[in-house]
Motif scaffolding. Structure first.
Motif, mmCIF file in Angstrom:
data_model
loop_
_atom_site.group_PDB
_atom_site.id
_atom_site.type_symbol
_atom_site.label_atom_id
_atom_site.label_comp_id
_atom_site.label_asym_id
_atom_site.label_seq_id
_atom_site.Cartn_x
_atom_site.Cartn_y
_atom_site.Cartn_z
ATOM 1 N N TYR A 37 1.483 -3.993 -7.966
ATOM 2 C CA TYR A 37 2.030 -2.947 -8.823
ATOM 3 C C TYR A 37 3.374 -3.393 -9.397
ATOM 4 N N SER A 38 4.223 -3.928 -8.546
ATOM 5 C CA SER A 38 5.556 -4.347 -8.996
ATOM 6 C C SER A 38 5.459 -5.488 -10.006
ATOM 7 N N MET A 39 4.605 -6.470 -9.737
ATOM 8 C CA MET A 39 4.472 -7.607 -10.642
ATOM 9 C C MET A 39 3.958 -7.158 -12.008
ATOM 10 N N CYS A 40 2.991 -6.236 -12.019
ATOM 11 C CA CYS A 40 2.437 -5.753 -13.284
ATOM 12 C C CYS A 40 3.464 -4.933 -14.071
ATOM 13 N N LEU A 41 4.150 -3.991 -13.399
ATOM 14 C CA LEU A 41 5.132 -3.165 -14.099
ATOM 15 C C LEU A 41 6.315 -3.997 -14.568
ATOM 16 N N SER A 42 6.716 -4.971 -13.779
ATOM 17 C CA SER A 42 7.816 -5.843 -14.193
ATOM 18 C C SER A 42 7.441 -6.601 -15.457
ATOM 19 N N GLN A 43 6.187 -7.078 -15.526
ATOM 20 C CA GLN A 43 5.730 -7.790 -16.720
ATOM 21 C C GLN A 43 5.634 -6.837 -17.907
ATOM 22 N N ASP A 44 5.131 -5.583 -17.680
ATOM 23 C CA ASP A 44 4.972 -4.631 -18.784
ATOM 24 C C ASP A 44 6.315 -4.120 -19.296
ATOM 25 N N LEU A 45 7.238 -3.780 -18.364
ATOM 26 C CA LEU A 45 8.494 -3.141 -18.751
ATOM 27 C C LEU A 45 9.602 -4.145 -19.023
ATOM 28 N N GLY A 46 9.393 -5.371 -18.609
ATOM 29 C CA GLY A 46 10.434 -6.384 -18.811
ATOM 30 C C GLY A 46 11.636 -6.162 -17.931
ATOM 31 N N THR A 47 11.440 -5.621 -16.734
ATOM 32 C CA THR A 47 12.544 -5.351 -15.802
ATOM 33 C C THR A 47 12.365 -6.173 -14.545
ATOM 34 N N PRO A 48 13.461 -6.684 -13.994
ATOM 35 C CA PRO A 48 13.347 -7.432 -12.732
ATOM 36 C C PRO A 48 13.040 -6.479 -11.563
ATOM 37 N N ILE A 49 12.395 -7.021 -10.532
ATOM 38 C CA ILE A 49 11.989 -6.215 -9.371
ATOM 39 C C ILE A 49 13.130 -6.168 -8.364
ATOM 40 N N GLU A 50 13.480 -4.969 -7.952
ATOM 41 C CA GLU A 50 14.479 -4.786 -6.908
ATOM 42 C C GLU A 50 13.810 -4.616 -5.543
ATOM 43 N N GLU A 51 12.781 -3.773 -5.484
ATOM 44 C CA GLU A 51 12.097 -3.560 -4.204
ATOM 45 C C GLU A 51 10.672 -3.042 -4.450
ATOM 46 N N SER A 52 9.794 -3.379 -3.503
ATOM 47 C CA SER A 52 8.410 -2.882 -3.477
ATOM 48 C C SER A 52 8.193 -2.298 -2.093
ATOM 49 N N VAL A 53 8.007 -0.987 -2.023
ATOM 50 C CA VAL A 53 8.133 -0.299 -0.731
ATOM 51 C C VAL A 53 6.961 0.654 -0.513
ATOM 52 N N TYR A 54 6.435 0.638 0.725
ATOM 53 C CA TYR A 54 5.534 1.684 1.190
ATOM 54 C C TYR A 54 6.368 2.753 1.889
ATOM 55 N N LEU A 55 6.182 4.014 1.532
ATOM 56 C CA LEU A 55 6.873 5.122 2.192
ATOM 57 C C LEU A 55 5.875 5.823 3.114
ATOM 58 N N SER A 56 6.004 5.586 4.410
ATOM 59 C CA SER A 56 5.083 6.158 5.397
ATOM 60 C C SER A 56 5.617 7.504 5.869
ATOM 61 N N PHE A 57 4.913 8.571 5.532
ATOM 62 C CA PHE A 57 5.353 9.907 5.934
ATOM 63 C C PHE A 57 4.958 10.203 7.379
ATOM 64 N N ARG A 58 4.047 9.447 7.912
ATOM 65 C CA ARG A 58 3.707 9.625 9.320
ATOM 66 C C ARG A 58 4.798 9.058 10.222
ATOM 67 N N ARG A 105 7.761 8.034 8.997
ATOM 68 C CA ARG A 105 9.059 8.330 8.388
ATOM 69 C C ARG A 105 9.919 7.071 8.293
ATOM 70 N N ARG A 106 9.310 6.070 7.689
ATOM 71 C CA ARG A 106 10.019 4.805 7.509
ATOM 72 C C ARG A 106 9.533 4.152 6.224
ATOM 73 N N SER A 107 10.410 3.335 5.636
ATOM 74 C CA SER A 107 10.051 2.578 4.434
ATOM 75 C C SER A 107 9.810 1.135 4.839
ATOM 76 N N THR A 108 8.716 0.563 4.299
ATOM 77 C CA THR A 108 8.334 -0.809 4.639
ATOM 78 C C THR A 108 8.280 -1.625 3.361
ATOM 79 N N ALA A 109 9.161 -2.630 3.250
ATOM 80 C CA ALA A 109 9.226 -3.453 2.044
ATOM 81 C C ALA A 109 8.194 -4.569 2.095
ATOM 82 N N ARG A 110 7.591 -4.886 0.954
ATOM 83 C CA ARG A 110 6.661 -5.997 0.817
ATOM 84 C C ARG A 110 7.086 -6.773 -0.435
ATOM 85 N N ALA A 111 7.875 -7.818 -0.223
ATOM 86 C CA ALA A 111 8.501 -8.489 -1.361
ATOM 87 C C ALA A 111 8.099 -9.948 -1.506
ATOM 88 N N ASP A 112 7.067 -10.406 -0.786
ATOM 89 C CA ASP A 112 6.633 -11.805 -0.889
ATOM 90 C C ASP A 112 5.595 -11.898 -1.999
#
Length: 948
Positions: free
Chosen positions: A871-892, A894-901
């Motif tokens: 999702y981040s790679m596609c939106l970055s290519q479409d919007l022309g913006t660099p990626i700061e973070e790609s995060v799963y927000l787990s409501f179970r 209650r933590r954010s998990t980054a996936r940036a590789d």
């Protein structure tokens, strides 16, 4: 001078083959002395299947004797009592089982009101258990007053709270049963305990009775036969396992005869081993394979001399129809098939569930799709149109929402020519199914109101008469007639007790218990392999016996224990101890080993509902049996070959399809393992990251959903399913942030002074989104309670810690030709069309991209993660913006998990794309625990190899 009562003669024979031989000789001798003697003889057996088997055996054995004109009546005790009651010309009338339950439930109320309240809450389903206890007590020659007196004496312990509660229970049961008996006497009806005494005063139409098997009679049945008017001779023929005989039978038979015929030669155990199959269905496949191996060796007997013996009829009888039918093996089976498993009964359950859920979406669409009901103007295309509409708008259903939707779609469109707007025809297609849902809901509305039991019965009966489709199928007509008969019996029983007012849950429980108790005595097929349960198998004559289900819980079977009193008290009133029951089960198993005249095959299965099973403790008897019986030595085994070779014989169409040995219309496995597709496949274009992530979790699950188009089976849950909870969460966050940002040029930040306003807004939306029956639990989960923070509070506080935003994209759809440096075929560069819908993407004040994916459960592991990085790679290519973070927000959690590789995600995408293109879909989940909640278990063939 009084009539001389017949003295029962107990005959001990060596094995079931000895019992059949002795009984046949005795009947033949009677016929030779008097050709009409057999017409005055009744043979009693324990089951309807046993009656069919023994009748067929007698026809073969006695058909060559010209003097024999008639065969004896072969039956079980239940039909015998019904026949005797009908012959009494109304003097003896049997009470309907449903009326018995209604009278006892009335007795519960009167007992509680008369000073004997129960020490527990009286629940639905208690009456059948009490009646079972009462029937067994009197079958064992016990009396209610004697049992009550003894129980109260033993339980007289003022300082023991448990004993005091059991004493109160005893008084309650005694008062209830006394009221029940008085009601039966007032109606001049008889139940099974009292009908024996009443019928003993009526003429008995047979002169001789031959009872086969120790399980056929209870002590009270034996007393009845010894008092029967007109019965001159009574013989009980059993196998010679004296330790397994009921004590009452041994005591009541003063004359003992031991058959001197030697025990028949035992059969050969095929390969001198117990064969192991994957599950029940595969064990039947193996049974067919062994038959075909014997046929190749010219050792297979005629098919009517082959028996597949199962520990209990269900579910083996249904599986046998499928497997033997696909294998082209003629078969016959006779047993009592439950009404609850009939397809028409499933349609009736859908109607009841519609009323129970207020016509929620899934239940309403399922009712419209069933072929057993017909609704005006509703066909597959109309249901599909409504399905698509409700999916598009995420419509949860409910009668009130259906009414609003019907009214909205009934209005003419404002501008039907505008692009993207539904045409009048598309809108019109959903009107008929919407009207049908509203009509069905109205017809079933009486079920949810506080009304009498009779009114609810009439409501359901009227619905079925109005909407049931008329089908020529005999099975459908039989099931429909049975349902109507049950409703009539329930209504009649209700009238006898004043037609009480009941709620919906009580009505549904009563109806379901009545359905579950109803069975059909059916015989399927003729002249082929006999599929029979263990209690009945001994009454047939077979050369090859294949014994299935040699697992713990089936051999020995799990018996239903008495829930009211301890075993030490019941034992003194004729109930057998656990040890005695185990001895009888072991004796039955031992005798089945000797049942076949030529060959024996033993098969057990590894899995039960995808859970590993344990072998039966009775396998010890096989070792003893092999030591005591003369058998050929086992064939030599090559110990160097650790892997069991795959069997060469394929016996069913589904197995052949699975192994790729026949060509269907679509590509299927050609290698000898599941999940390998012969032809290369075109990966869908564009491709969804969600689908690719599913492949990483389990390739076979991807194959089932996206290639086979199968719907995943969902467990029925009392609470919201994970899918429903996830949809509600996404809708809540989408609408909440949309309303929070309304009227603002830039996304409105959440600050400490506006935090409560935001919380109030999201809570008001949640109240509208969550169904009323789940609202209190889900609101606490989202917004917490005293001293406890909720999941949504965690998210809003996380928002406060962030900086200002330029843009907030909600539920943002995209389709991007993602550029990668190298493709699966060596293409440089490689473009792959990726499509998806991002839960949320933020662009901060510095112009950097933050991509978030909401998870109502846990975040996926890094090794199977593709969604957020892509999702981040596609939106970055479409919007022309660099990626700061790609995060799963787990409501179970209650933590954010980054996936940036992103480099790893690109490589994983290429690898996954290549595997799908090669057609590789093995049933190999990322973790075995995923199988526990998988909805494709019914089609999966994941192998689990049992340790030696």
């Amino acid at each position: 001078m009084g009539r001389i009562m017949p003295k029962p003669v107990l005959v001990l024979c060596r094995g079931w083959r000895g019992v059949s031989a002795f009984a046949s000789r005795a009947l033949q001798e009677q016929a030779e002395r008097d050709p009409l003697a057999l017409s005055r003889t009744v043979v009693l057996v324990p089951t309807a299947a046993a009656a069919h088997l023994y009748r067929a055996q007698l026809e073969r054995n006695l058909s060559t004797i010209r003097e024999i004109v008639f065969l004896p009546v072969i039956t079980t005790l239940g039909p015998l009592f019904q026949d005797l009651a009908e012959r009494s010309q109304g003097r003896v009338r049997l009470a309907d089982p449903l009326l018995r339950e209604a009278l006892l439930e009335e007795g519960f109320q009167k007992a509680a009101a008369s000073g004997s309240p129960p020490p527990f809450k009286v629940r639905a389903g208690l009456a059948p258990r009490v009646l079972t206890f009462y029937d067994e007590l009197l079958q064992n020659r016990g009396e209610l007053k004697d049992f009550t007196k003894r129980a109260l004496e033993e339980l007289e312990a003022p300082d023991d709270l448990g004993a005091a509660r059991m004493g109160a229970q005893t008084r309650f049961l005694e008062a209830s049963l006394e009221t029940y008996r008085e009601a039966l006497e007032r109606l001049e009806l008889h139940d099974p305990p009292s009908v024996r005494h009443a019928l003993s005063r009526e003429p008995f139409p047979y002169e001789r009775a031959l009872v086969l098997g120790s399980e056929t009679l209870t002590p009270a049945d034996l007393d009845f036969l010894t008092r029967a008017r007109g019965l001159d001779s009574l013989s009980v023929v059993v196998v010679d396992k004296v330790s397994a005989l009921p004590a009452s039978l041994a005591e009541a038979a003063p004359d003992l005869h031991v058959d001197e015929e030697p025990r028949a030669t035992p059969p050969k155990l095929l390969n001198r081993a117990v064969h192991v199959a994957r599950d029940r269905e595969e064990s039947l496949v193996d049974a067919v394979r062994f038959m075909k191996q014997l046929e190749d060796n010219k050792e297979l007997p005629p098919l009517d001399r082959v028996a597949i013996v199962v520990p209990s009829p269900l579910p083996y009888l249904y599986l046998a129809k499928k497997v033997l039918g696909e294998a082209g093996v003629p078969f016959e089976l006779q047993d009592s098939f439950p009404l609850a498993t009939e397809p028409y009964m499933a349609a009736v359950d859908l109607a009841i569930e519609l009323a129970a859920t207020d016509a929620r979406r899934n239940e309403a669409l399922a009712l419209l799709r069933t072929p057993f009901f017909v609704f005006k103007g509703v066909g597959p295309s109309e249901v599909a149109a409504l399905d698509a509409l409700t999916l598009r708008y995420r419509e949860p259903g409910g009668l009130e929402r259906w009414r609003k939707l019907f009214a909205r779609k009934s209005r003419p469109p404002t501008q039907p020519s505008l692009p993207g707007m539904e045409t009048g025809d598309a809108a019109g297609r959903v009107l008929a199914p919407l009207a049908a849902i509203l009509e069905a809901g109205k017809a079933l509305s009486e079920l949810q109101t506080e009304s009498s039991l009779g009114a609810k019965i009439r409501c359901l009966r009227d619905f079925l008469e109005t909407f049931t489709r008329t089908l020529p199928d005999e099975r459908h007509q039989r099931a429909r007639a049975a349902v109507n008969a049950i409703l009539e019996r329930l209504e009649e029983a209700a009238l006898h007790v004043g037609d009480p007012c009941v709620d919906f849950h009580t009505f549904r429980a009563k109806f379901r218990r009545a359905v579950e108790a109803h069975t059909f005595a059916l015989r399927t097929g003729s002249g082929g392999v006999t599929v029979v349960d263990a209690r009945s198998a001994g009454f047939g004559a077979f050369d090859l016996v294949i014994l299935l289900g040699i697992n713990e819980g089936e051999w020995p079977a799990r018996g239903e224990r008495n829930i009211f009193f301890p075993q030490w008290l019941l034992r003194d009133f004729g109930w057998p101890s656990d040890r005695k029951l185990l001895t009888r089960e072991r004796a039955r198993f031992q005798e089945l080993l000797d049942l076949g005249q030529e060959h024996l095959v033993l098969i057990r299965h590894q899995l039960e509902d995808e859970i590993p099973t344990v072998a039966s403790p009775f396998l010890e008897e096989v070792e003893t049996w092999l030591e005591e019986s003369p058998h050929e030595p086992a064939p030599p085994r090559d110990d160097d070959d650790d892997d069991e070779p795959e069997p060469e014989l394929v016996v069913t169409k589904s197995e052949a399809l699975r192994r790729g040995l026949i060509e269907p219309s679509s590509p299927l496995p050609s290698e000898r393992r599941p999940g390998i597709v012969r032809s290369p496949l075109a990966v869908p274009d564009p491709v969804s990251p969600t689908a690719l992530e599913l492949y990483l979790r389990c390739p076979f699950k991807y194959f089932s959903r996206y290639l086979l188009g199968l719907e995943e089976e969902e467990d029925v849950e009392a609470m919201l399913t994970p899918l429903e909870r996830g949809r509600i969460l996404h809708d809540l966050l989408h609408e909440g942030f949309k309303e929070w940002d309304a009227g603002q040029s830039d996304p409105r930040p959440i600050e400490p002074e506006t935090y409560e306003d935001a919380l109030t807004l999201f809570r008001s939306i949640a109240v509208k989104k969550i169904p009323p029956e789940h609202r209190s639990v889900e609101l606490r989960r989202l917004f917490g309670g005293p001293g406890e923070a909720g999941a949504l509070e965690w998210l809003l506080r996380r928002e406060m810690a962030g900086g200002p935003l330029k843009q907030r994209l909600l539920e943002y759809p995209f389709q991007t030709p993602l550029r990668l440096t190298e493709g699966p075929g060596g293409e440089k560069p490689w473009f792959v069309q990726i499509k998806g819908r991002v839960d949320r993407a933020d662009v901060d004040a510095d112009g950097r991209l933050h991509v978030y994916d909401y998870k109502s459960g846990r975040a996926p592991e890094a090794s199977v993660t593709l969604q957020v990085p892509l999702y981040s790679m596609c939106l970055s290519q479409d919007l022309g913006t660099p990626i700061e973070e790609s995060v799963y927000l787990s409501f179970r959690d209650r933590r954010s998990t980054a996936r940036a590789d992103y480099q790893k995600a690109s490589a994983l995408l290429v690898k996954t794309f290549a595997a799908i293109g090669k057609g590789r879909f093995p049933p190999k989940p990322h973790r075995d625990t995923l199988c526990y909640s998988c909805g494709f278990v019914g089609v999966c063939r994941k192998e689990i190899k049992e340790d030696a």
